[in-house]
Design a protein around this motif. Structure first.
Motif, PDB file in Angstrom:
ATOM      1  N   LEU A  41       0.846  -1.184   0.000  1.00 32.32           N
ATOM      2  CA  LEU A  41       0.000   0.000   0.000  1.00 32.32           C
ATOM      3  C   LEU A  41       0.882   1.234   0.000  1.00 32.32           C
ATOM      4  CD1 LEU A  41      -2.836  -0.913   2.543  1.00 32.32           C
ATOM      5  CD2 LEU A  41      -2.761  -1.275   0.070  1.00 32.32           C
ATOM      6  N   VAL A  42       0.582   2.141  -0.913  1.00 26.34           N
ATOM      7  CA  VAL A  42       1.317   3.399  -1.015  1.00 26.34           C
ATOM      8  C   VAL A  42       0.370   4.518  -0.602  1.00 26.34           C
ATOM      9  CG1 VAL A  42       2.575   4.947  -2.557  1.00 26.34           C
ATOM     10  CG2 VAL A  42       2.714   2.467  -2.888  1.00 26.34           C
ATOM     11  N   PHE A  43       0.797   5.343   0.345  1.00 26.14           N
ATOM     12  CA  PHE A  43      -0.093   6.354   0.911  1.00 26.14           C
ATOM     13  C   PHE A  43       0.222   7.737   0.352  1.00 26.14           C
ATOM     14  CE2 PHE A  43       0.339   2.934   4.000  1.00 26.14           C
ATOM     15  CZ  PHE A  43      -0.991   2.592   4.212  1.00 26.14           C
ATOM     16  N   ALA A  44      -0.823   8.554   0.310  1.00 27.00           N
ATOM     17  CA  ALA A  44      -0.669   9.906  -0.216  1.00 27.00           C
ATOM     18  C   ALA A  44      -0.203  10.882   0.849  1.00 27.00           C
ATOM     19  CB  ALA A  44      -1.991  10.392  -0.804  1.00 27.00           C
ATOM     20  N   ASP A  45      -0.218  10.469   2.122  1.00 28.37           N
ATOM     21  CA  ASP A  45       0.133  11.398   3.202  1.00 28.37           C
ATOM     22  C   ASP A  45       1.594  11.323   3.611  1.00 28.37           C
ATOM     23  OD1 ASP A  45       0.203   8.940   4.421  1.00 28.37           O
ATOM     24  OD2 ASP A  45      -1.486   9.299   5.771  1.00 28.37           O
ATOM     25  N   GLY A  46       2.411  10.639   2.820  1.00 28.34           N
ATOM     26  CA  GLY A  46       3.840  10.619   3.111  1.00 28.34           C
ATOM     27  C   GLY A  46       4.317   9.427   3.911  1.00 28.34           C
ATOM     28  N   ARG A  47       3.410   8.588   4.394  1.00 29.07           N
ATOM     29  CA  ARG A  47       3.837   7.400   5.122  1.00 29.07           C
ATOM     30  C   ARG A  47       4.574   6.442   4.185  1.00 29.07           C
ATOM     31  NH1 ARG A  47      -1.239   4.653   7.589  1.00 29.07           N
ATOM     32  NH2 ARG A  47      -2.396   5.956   6.112  1.00 29.07           N
ATOM     33  N   GLY A  48       5.424   5.623   4.761  1.00 27.13           N
ATOM     34  CA  GLY A  48       6.132   4.637   3.970  1.00 27.13           C
ATOM     35  C   GLY A  48       5.199   3.551   3.478  1.00 27.13           C
ATOM     36  N   ALA A  49       5.638   2.862   2.426  1.00 28.42           N
ATOM     37  CA  ALA A  49       4.828   1.771   1.878  1.00 28.42           C
ATOM     38  C   ALA A  49       4.642   0.685   2.931  1.00 28.42           C
ATOM     39  CB  ALA A  49       5.493   1.207   0.632  1.00 28.42           C
ATOM     40  N   LEU A  50       3.486   0.035   2.879  1.00 30.06           N
ATOM     41  CA  LEU A  50       3.134  -0.961   3.894  1.00 30.06           C
ATOM     42  C   LEU A  50       2.734  -2.260   3.191  1.00 30.06           C
ATOM     43  CD1 LEU A  50       2.495  -1.675   6.862  1.00 30.06           C
ATOM     44  CD2 LEU A  50       0.183  -0.800   6.476  1.00 30.06           C
ATOM     45  N   GLN A  51       3.360  -3.356   3.608  1.00 30.91           N
ATOM     46  CA  GLN A  51       3.032  -4.670   3.078  1.00 30.91           C
ATOM     47  C   GLN A  51       2.335  -5.461   4.182  1.00 30.91           C
ATOM     48  OE1 GLN A  51       6.364  -6.702   1.341  1.00 30.91           O
ATOM     49  NE2 GLN A  51       5.081  -8.024   0.085  1.00 30.91           N
ATOM     50  N   LEU A  52       1.065  -5.765   3.968  1.00 33.43           N
ATOM     51  CA  LEU A  52       0.249  -6.360   5.029  1.00 33.43           C
ATOM     52  C   LEU A  52       0.355  -7.876   5.098  1.00 33.43           C
ATOM     53  CD1 LEU A  52      -3.009  -4.254   4.511  1.00 33.43           C
ATOM     54  CD2 LEU A  52      -1.273  -3.958   6.290  1.00 33.43           C
ATOM     55  N   GLY A  53       0.585  -8.539   4.005  1.00 30.28           N
ATOM     56  CA  GLY A  53       0.598  -9.995   4.006  1.00 30.28           C
ATOM     57  C   GLY A  53      -0.691 -10.545   3.432  1.00 30.28           C
ATOM     58  N   ALA A  54      -0.596 -11.712   2.810  1.00 35.52           N
ATOM     59  CA  ALA A  54      -1.703 -12.276   2.049  1.00 35.52           C
ATOM     60  C   ALA A  54      -2.941 -12.550   2.887  1.00 35.52           C
ATOM     61  CB  ALA A  54      -1.248 -13.557   1.355  1.00 35.52           C
ATOM     62  N   GLU A  55      -2.765 -12.851   4.181  1.00 33.85           N
ATOM     63  CA  GLU A  55      -3.900 -13.242   5.016  1.00 33.85           C
ATOM     64  C   GLU A  55      -4.552 -12.066   5.737  1.00 33.85           C
ATOM     65  OE1 GLU A  55      -5.085 -16.282   4.830  1.00 33.85           O
ATOM     66  OE2 GLU A  55      -3.456 -16.703   3.426  1.00 33.85           O
ATOM     67  N   HIS A  56      -4.017 -10.882   5.579  1.00 28.43           N
ATOM     68  CA  HIS A  56      -4.575  -9.731   6.288  1.00 28.43           C
ATOM     69  C   HIS A  56      -5.969  -9.409   5.731  1.00 28.43           C
ATOM     70  CE1 HIS A  56      -5.015  -5.760   8.064  1.00 28.43           C
ATOM     71  NE2 HIS A  56      -3.945  -6.019   8.813  1.00 28.43           N
ATOM     72  N   PRO A  57      -7.002  -9.301   6.583  1.00 26.97           N
ATOM     73  CA  PRO A  57      -8.367  -9.073   6.078  1.00 26.97           C
ATOM     74  C   PRO A  57      -8.514  -7.783   5.286  1.00 26.97           C
ATOM     75  CG  PRO A  57      -8.273  -8.861   8.484  1.00 26.97           C
ATOM     76  CD  PRO A  57      -6.975  -9.453   8.053  1.00 26.97           C
ATOM     77  N   ALA A  58      -7.769  -6.730   5.662  1.00 33.96           N
ATOM     78  CA  ALA A  58      -7.858  -5.473   4.919  1.00 33.96           C
ATOM     79  C   ALA A  58      -7.327  -5.634   3.504  1.00 33.96           C
ATOM     80  CB  ALA A  58      -7.103  -4.369   5.644  1.00 33.96           C
ATOM     81  N   LEU A  59      -6.199  -6.355   3.367  1.00 31.34           N
ATOM     82  CA  LEU A  59      -5.635  -6.550   2.038  1.00 31.34           C
ATOM     83  C   LEU A  59      -6.552  -7.414   1.177  1.00 31.34           C
ATOM     84  CD1 LEU A  59      -3.227  -5.958   0.195  1.00 31.34           C
ATOM     85  CD2 LEU A  59      -2.250  -8.153   0.916  1.00 31.34           C
ATOM     86  N   ARG A  60      -7.212  -8.385   1.779  1.00 29.02           N
ATOM     87  CA  ARG A  60      -8.137  -9.216   1.016  1.00 29.02           C
ATOM     88  C   ARG A  60      -9.251  -8.371   0.394  1.00 29.02           C
ATOM     89  NH1 ARG A  60      -8.471 -14.784   1.629  1.00 29.02           N
ATOM     90  NH2 ARG A  60      -6.848 -15.720   2.916  1.00 29.02           N
ATOM     91  N   LEU A  61      -9.782  -7.436   1.174  1.00 25.59           N
ATOM     92  CA  LEU A  61     -10.821  -6.554   0.656  1.00 25.59           C
ATOM     93  C   LEU A  61     -10.263  -5.637  -0.424  1.00 25.59           C
ATOM     94  CD1 LEU A  61     -13.677  -5.390   0.712  1.00 25.59           C
ATOM     95  CD2 LEU A  61     -12.965  -3.924   2.620  1.00 25.59           C
ATOM     96  N   ILE A  62      -9.093  -5.080  -0.181  1.00 28.12           N
ATOM     97  CA  ILE A  62      -8.476  -4.159  -1.145  1.00 28.12           C
ATOM     98  C   ILE A  62      -8.220  -4.872  -2.475  1.00 28.12           C
ATOM     99  CG2 ILE A  62      -6.347  -2.901  -1.661  1.00 28.12           C
ATOM    100  CD1 ILE A  62      -6.264  -2.146   1.335  1.00 28.12           C
ATOM    101  N   VAL A  63      -7.669  -6.077  -2.398  1.00 31.02           N
ATOM    102  CA  VAL A  63      -7.354  -6.827  -3.623  1.00 31.02           C
ATOM    103  C   VAL A  63      -8.633  -7.191  -4.371  1.00 31.02           C
ATOM    104  CG1 VAL A  63      -6.445  -9.019  -4.474  1.00 31.02           C
ATOM    105  CG2 VAL A  63      -5.139  -7.691  -2.809  1.00 31.02           C
TER     106      VAL A  63
END
Length: 618
Positions: free
Chosen positions: A518-540
């Motif tokens: 995940l790349v954020f517009a507010d300047g935070r560093g990129a974040l890799q959640l992992g395949a099993e993360h529920p948020a990433l499942r929804l995003i994908v």
């Protein structure tokens, strides 16, 4: 069945003065509250009698009692007939979604099997309003049910399924003939018109429940062929009989009477109200479909049954029987709905063994649908809560929109915007809302400039929303990395929406699913959640839908451009003549294969223009 009655609270509306003014005519009534909010829409065969029934000492449910207590005004519209009242009521309910109506979102058009008319009828899938130019069989509960039935009919009766434009220009049979799924009527010496018409007639009989009659005819033909020593033809009839017997053996829910019926059950369990519709046509159980009202107001199953019948059969044809569990509230009104819609239909409870089996199966499937819906809602709620935490949002994002760009080496880029909507306090009914999807044909940019494409798409999407003509989402996702997110943020800043949460979904090396960042517009560093993360499942899930919608749009645009370019570039060919050519020859390939004489026979194309077309394509 005993019905509990409820005494309504005091009513501020002066119904004693209003009721005498009502006519004893058919029409529609609208109940409004003190703030002119629409409470309820109903139809009536007799407006005076129907509206008066709401102001009796006792009412059938607390929902109705609460509604009556809020009435401040009633508006009526007189119609010429009850059928007109039914149509108007249904349109108003769908368009205005009144607070106390039980609203079923049933705007789908059910699929049918159609057998065309003519010398060699075509067997086909059809969705829409049946016309009079062909024979329609159905409706079926799903597209799969239609396609499975068509495959059976192909196997048993070998009717053609090809388009008329293809059929008219074939000189040899296709692969379906080779695998014995078509009798090859496109070639004159393979099947006679009489034999083919008989196969089409048998297929129609089969679809209307006359299987035994078909089998009797086939047995007679098999014996006649055998007596003439036409063993190959006898073997053909034998194969048809075997196929029919297999179908009958597999149809475990067959009443044996060839009847048409809809089996409808309504039940409330685990906080959900479900109405399940099972369709039986020609005595064959074709499957069922569960419906969940958009709002039910703690309605009883009897009330839900009445609402479903009134809404569903205002739009869709009814069979001869409705087998119901339970019987609806206001059964007379439901009967009037069917009568007004010109349906000769009987409402009944299950009495026969087969009918009780159908009802029991429909109830079981309704319970399974409720269980699946509750599990899906729990899973979506978990995903939304996880997404709120990852994005550091104050609230759960109720509306998420995602953008993607598709092109071929910069050619004809198309941007997609898909919408995920979480409904209700607990995100009940969450999911992709295809009616809100949009595509944008990107123009006036350098080929392959994805940043400019994203900037243009985001600007075009939200300009109207800023002006108050659209919806601003809680979260925007971009299929891309830092550059695409930056371009999207620039567009949002220009139109004054920089406060909307924004993130990019950056593909991993090798495009491995589950390894996205995940790349954020507010300047935070990129974040890799992992395949099993529920948020990433929804995003994908949302990102993949945006990608699919963009690719489909690009292919359509590219195909249209390539299909039209060769014909449009020919002098004298406009939209009307191009359509006539494509319709006659089935596409550009057919036009290219046609001779000058064949081209000249097309309406609007003379010999001179035909020669020009032929020269341009060869």
């Amino acid at each position: 069945m005993s019905v509990m009655t409820f005494t309504p609270p005091s009513v501020s509306f002066d119904f004693r003065a209003f009721l005498p003014t009502l006519p004893e005519l058919p029409g529609v009534y609208r109940m409004l509250d003190a703030k002119d909010g629409l409470l309820y829409v109903g139809k009536a065969k007799n407006l005076k009698r129907r509206v008066s029934s709401y102001f009796q000492r006792q009412l059938p449910s607390p929902r109705i009692a609460l509604m009556v207590s809020r009435i401040a005004r009633i508006e009526t519209t007189v119609t010429r007939s009850e059928a007109e009242a039914l149509l108007l009521e249904n349109n108003l309910i769908k368009r205005l979604a009144p607070r106390f109506n039980i609203l079923f979102r049933d705007d789908k058009s059910y699929p049918y099997i159609v057998i065309s008319r003519g010398d060699f009828p075509r067997l086909a899938f059809f969705r829409g309003a049946p016309g009079k130019s062909a024979d329609y069989f159905g409706p079926f509960p799903s597209a799969n049910a239609v396609r499975e039935s068509i495959q059976l009919l192909q196997k048993m009766f070998r009717l053609r399924t090809c388009e008329d434009s293809v059929f008219a220009h074939r000189s040899r049979p296709c692969l379906l003939y080779q695998i014995k799924r078509c009798s090859g009527p496109c070639v004159s010496d393979l099947v006679t018109q009489e034999d083919y018409a008989q196969d089409a007639r048998h297929a129609a009989w089969f679809l209307t429940g006359r299987q035994n009659e078909v089998m009797t005819r086939l047995e007679e033909k098999m014996e006649m062929a055998a007596s003439r020593l036409a063993f190959e033809q006898a073997a053909f009839y034998r194969d048809q009989l075997q196929s029919l017997r297999q179908v009958q053996e597999q149809q475990f829910m067959d009443s044996g009477k060839g009847e048409d019926a809809d089996v409808i059950v309504a039940l409330r369990e685990n906080g959900q109200l479900c109405v399940n519709l099972a369709m039986v046509r020609g005595g064959r159980h074709l499957g069922d479909h569960p419906f969940f009202p958009a709002w039910d107001g703690e309605a009883t199953p009897e009330e839900a049954m009445a609402a479903f019948i009134n809404q569903h059969y205002a739009l869709h044809p009814a069979p001869l029987r409705l087998i119901l569990s339970p019987l609806p509230d206001e059964e007379d009104e439901c009967a009037a709905t069917l009568e007004a819609a010109e349906r000769i239909t009987t409402m009944m409870t299950a009495r026969l063994v087969a009918h009780r089996a159908w009802v029991n199966m429909a109830e079981q499937n309704a319970r399974l649908a409720i269980l699946a819906r509750n599990q899906a809602d729990e899973r979506q709620t978990e995903r939304l809560l996880a997404l709120r935490e990852v994005m550091e949002l104050a609230e759960i994002p109720r509306r998420i929109e995602c953008f993607d760009i598709s092109h071929t080496q910069g050619e004809l880029p198309v941007a997609s915007c898909v919408v995920y909507q979480a409904e209700g306090e607990n995100a009940s009914g969450s999911g992709m809302k295809s009616s809100a999807y949009r595509r944008f044909n990107i123009r006036d940019i350098e080929p392959g400039d994805d940043y400019a494409a994203i900037r243009q798409a985001v600007t075009r999407r939200y300009m109207k929303a800023v002006a108050g003509e659209g919806v601003i989402p809680d979260l925007i996702l971009i299929d891309g990395g830092k550059g695409q997110v930056g371009a999207a943020m620039e567009a949002l800043q220009e139109i004054g929406l920089s406060d909307v949460a924004l993130a990019g979904v950056c593909k991993a090396e090798g495009r491995k699913t589950g390894a996205e960042s995940l790349v954020f517009a507010d300047g935070r560093g990129a974040l890799q959640l992992g395949a099993e993360h529920p948020a990433l499942r929804l995003i994908v899930e949302i990102r993949d839908e945006a990608h699919r919608f963009a690719v489909t749009g690009h292919r359509l645009r590219r195909g249209k451009a390539r299909k039209q370019s060769r014909l449009d570039s020919i002098p004298g060919i406009g939209a009307t003549k191009r359509k006539a050519l494509v319709s006659r020859f089935g596409g550009l390939a057919g036009v290219r294969e046609a001779s000058v004489e064949q081209l000249a026979q097309t309406p609007g194309i003379g010999l001179v223009l035909a020669e020009i077309i032929y020269a341009a394509l060869h």
